[in-house]
Design a protein around this motif. Structure first.
Motif, mmCIF file in Angstrom:
data_model
loop_
_atom_site.group_PDB
_atom_site.id
_atom_site.type_symbol
_atom_site.label_atom_id
_atom_site.label_comp_id
_atom_site.label_asym_id
_atom_site.label_seq_id
_atom_site.Cartn_x
_atom_site.Cartn_y
_atom_site.Cartn_z
ATOM 1 N N ASP A 92 -1.282 -10.082 -2.514
ATOM 2 C CA ASP A 92 -0.642 -8.773 -2.721
ATOM 3 C C ASP A 92 -1.598 -7.612 -2.437
ATOM 4 N N TYR B 184 -1.524 -5.495 0.611
ATOM 5 C CA TYR B 184 -0.392 -5.877 1.464
ATOM 6 C C TYR B 184 0.550 -4.680 1.651
ATOM 7 N N PHE C 6 0.023 -2.157 -0.912
ATOM 8 C CA PHE C 6 0.173 -2.435 -2.354
ATOM 9 C C PHE C 6 -1.212 -2.371 -2.999
ATOM 10 N N ASP D 127 4.488 -11.874 -10.725
ATOM 11 C CA ASP D 127 4.692 -12.471 -9.393
ATOM 12 C C ASP D 127 3.352 -12.511 -8.670
ATOM 13 N N SER E 290 0.751 -14.101 -5.673
ATOM 14 C CA SER E 290 0.686 -14.673 -4.326
ATOM 15 C C SER E 290 -0.784 -14.833 -3.944
ATOM 16 N N ASP F 2 3.049 -18.658 -3.278
ATOM 17 C CA ASP F 2 3.784 -17.527 -3.851
ATOM 18 C C ASP F 2 4.718 -18.060 -4.928
ATOM 19 N N HIS G 149 11.917 -16.068 1.161
ATOM 20 C CA HIS G 149 11.341 -16.055 2.509
ATOM 21 C C HIS G 149 10.611 -17.347 2.797
ATOM 22 N N HIS H 284 5.070 -13.812 4.524
ATOM 23 C CA HIS H 284 6.529 -13.778 4.667
ATOM 24 C C HIS H 284 6.905 -14.249 6.064
ATOM 25 N N GLU I 265 13.775 -17.358 -5.168
ATOM 26 C CA GLU I 265 13.330 -16.302 -6.083
ATOM 27 C C GLU I 265 14.421 -15.269 -6.340
ATOM 28 N N GLU J 108 10.242 -17.577 -9.477
ATOM 29 C CA GLU J 108 10.054 -17.895 -8.056
ATOM 30 C C GLU J 108 9.336 -19.222 -7.890
HETATM 31 N N1 MF3 Z 1 5.267 -11.722 -4.194
HETATM 32 C C1 MF3 Z 1 6.366 -10.997 -3.605
HETATM 33 C C2 MF3 Z 1 7.316 -12.011 -2.989
HETATM 34 O O1 MF3 Z 1 7.761 -12.851 -3.700
HETATM 35 C C3 MF3 Z 1 5.883 -10.007 -2.608
HETATM 36 C C4 MF3 Z 1 5.121 -8.928 -3.212
HETATM 37 S S1 MF3 Z 1 4.561 -7.891 -2.008
HETATM 38 C C5 MF3 Z 1 3.668 -6.760 -2.852
HETATM 39 O O2 MF3 Z 1 7.619 -12.039 -1.855
HETATM 40 F F1 MF3 Z 1 3.069 -6.052 -1.972
HETATM 41 F F2 MF3 Z 1 4.456 -6.078 -3.612
HETATM 42 F F3 MF3 Z 1 2.790 -7.344 -3.607
#
Ligand code: MF3
Ligand code: CO
Length: 291
Positions: free
Chosen positions: A99, A102, A105, A137, A139, A148, A211, A218, A244, A276
């Motif tokens: 994240d 990203y 973010f 959440d 990742s 993720d 995704h 993604h 999710e 998720e």
């Molecule tokens: N983790 C999220 C997903 O399930 C995506 C978050 S993107 C962020 O796809 F930039 F907000 F962290």
């Protein structure tokens, strides 16, 4: 268009076997589906053994982060503290929080409380209160492989209404998993998830979904949980994607925070929940990679 190789060519999957003894029959099935008008994955979306090993190693960190958060989370804690736990756990284990940075973010994890649907930004100023429900959440990137997953946590004494939302949303994941059936369509899976939510009086967010995941954060396909049966991509062994659903107690309508351009809220201010799981389609069903 999905293409066959020559029968004696080395197989595209990297097994070292000849194509005819490896993925030739598999490819025939995909091509047959494609000719009948069904959307099929590109070969790029089909994970090799090496990819799957890589994703699983990444998932060890991903799961460790959520376990660590789960063991520490409590009322009075800031969401910044959750961010710190995820950052520390991930980097100590050699990973990178996916994240962080990203699309700009600013933090290492998303923390979404009550009417926040997703993409909540951790902050020193956001303090968990007794009765809150929160989605964490997480990742993770390790050696270029992405994992993720997310979980809900109930803080202290949560109302029965909110507890039920959290539980039914988890059941939606179980329903989704049960419907990860190779050579059926992903829209059938999403439809089953949706049905379970509406049967329980809830709605499911339409604009944001799951995704493909693994070699990128993604990937295709985009996965809806309000889909119609007999639609969407064919689920083929080797595909990896997330389930999710964002399940709302009230309206499915959402809006995005104008100040930070990230946090998504329910329009009616009622709570939303999400779990998720990252899942691999196998010959016989599915394998959970991260949860
Ligand atoms: N983790 C999220 C997903 O399930 C995506 C978050 S993107 C962020 O796809 F930039 F907000 F962290
Ligand atoms: Co995801």
């Amino acid at each position: 268009m999905y293409k066959r190789l020559e029968r004696n060519d080395p197989c595209w999957c990297g097994s070292g076997k000849k194509y005819k003894a490896c993925h030739a029959a598999f490819d025939d099935k995909i091509i047959k589906a494609e000719l009948s008008g069904i959307e099929v994955p590109t070969r790029q979306l089909l994970k090799t053994e090496k990819d799957i090993e890589g994703i699983k190693k990444s998932a060890v960190i991903n799961i460790a982060c959520l376990d660590e958060v789960g063991s520490k989370i409590k009322a009075g804690m800031s969401t910044e503290e959750i961010d710190r736990i995820v950052y520390e756990t991930t980097t100590k284990m050699g990973g990178i929080p996916a994240d962080l940075g990203y699309e700009g973010f600013p933090k290492s994890v998303c923390t979404s409380i009550n009417d926040e649907v997703c993409h909540g930004i951790p902050s020193e100023d956001i303090i968990l209160q007794d009765g809150d429900i929160i989605n964490v959440d997480c990742s993770t990137i390790l050696d270029g492989y992405f994992s993720d997953s997310s979980r809900m946590f109930c803080i202290g004494n949560v109302s029965p209404e909110k507890k039920r939302l959290v539980d039914v949303t988890k059941e939606c994941i179980e329903v989704g998993l049960k419907n990860v059936i190779p050579w059926t369509r992903i829209g059938d899976m999403g439809h089953a998830v949706h049905q379970h939510a509406i049967k329980n009086g809830y709605t499911v967010v339409r604009e944001i979904g799951g995704h493909g995941c693994g070699n990128e954060f993604h990937e295709e396909p985009w996965v809806s949980y309000v889909s119609k049966p007999d639609t969407g991509m064919l689920m083929v062994p080797g595909m990896v994607f997330t389930i999710e659903p964002m399940v709302n107690m009230g309206t499915d309508k959402i809006f995005i925070d104008e100040e930070n351009d990230w946090t998504v809220y329910t329009q009616d201010g009622k709570p939303s929940a999400q779990w998720e799981v990252e899942v691999l389609v196998t010959e016989t069903g599915y394998e959970i990679l991260s949860y």
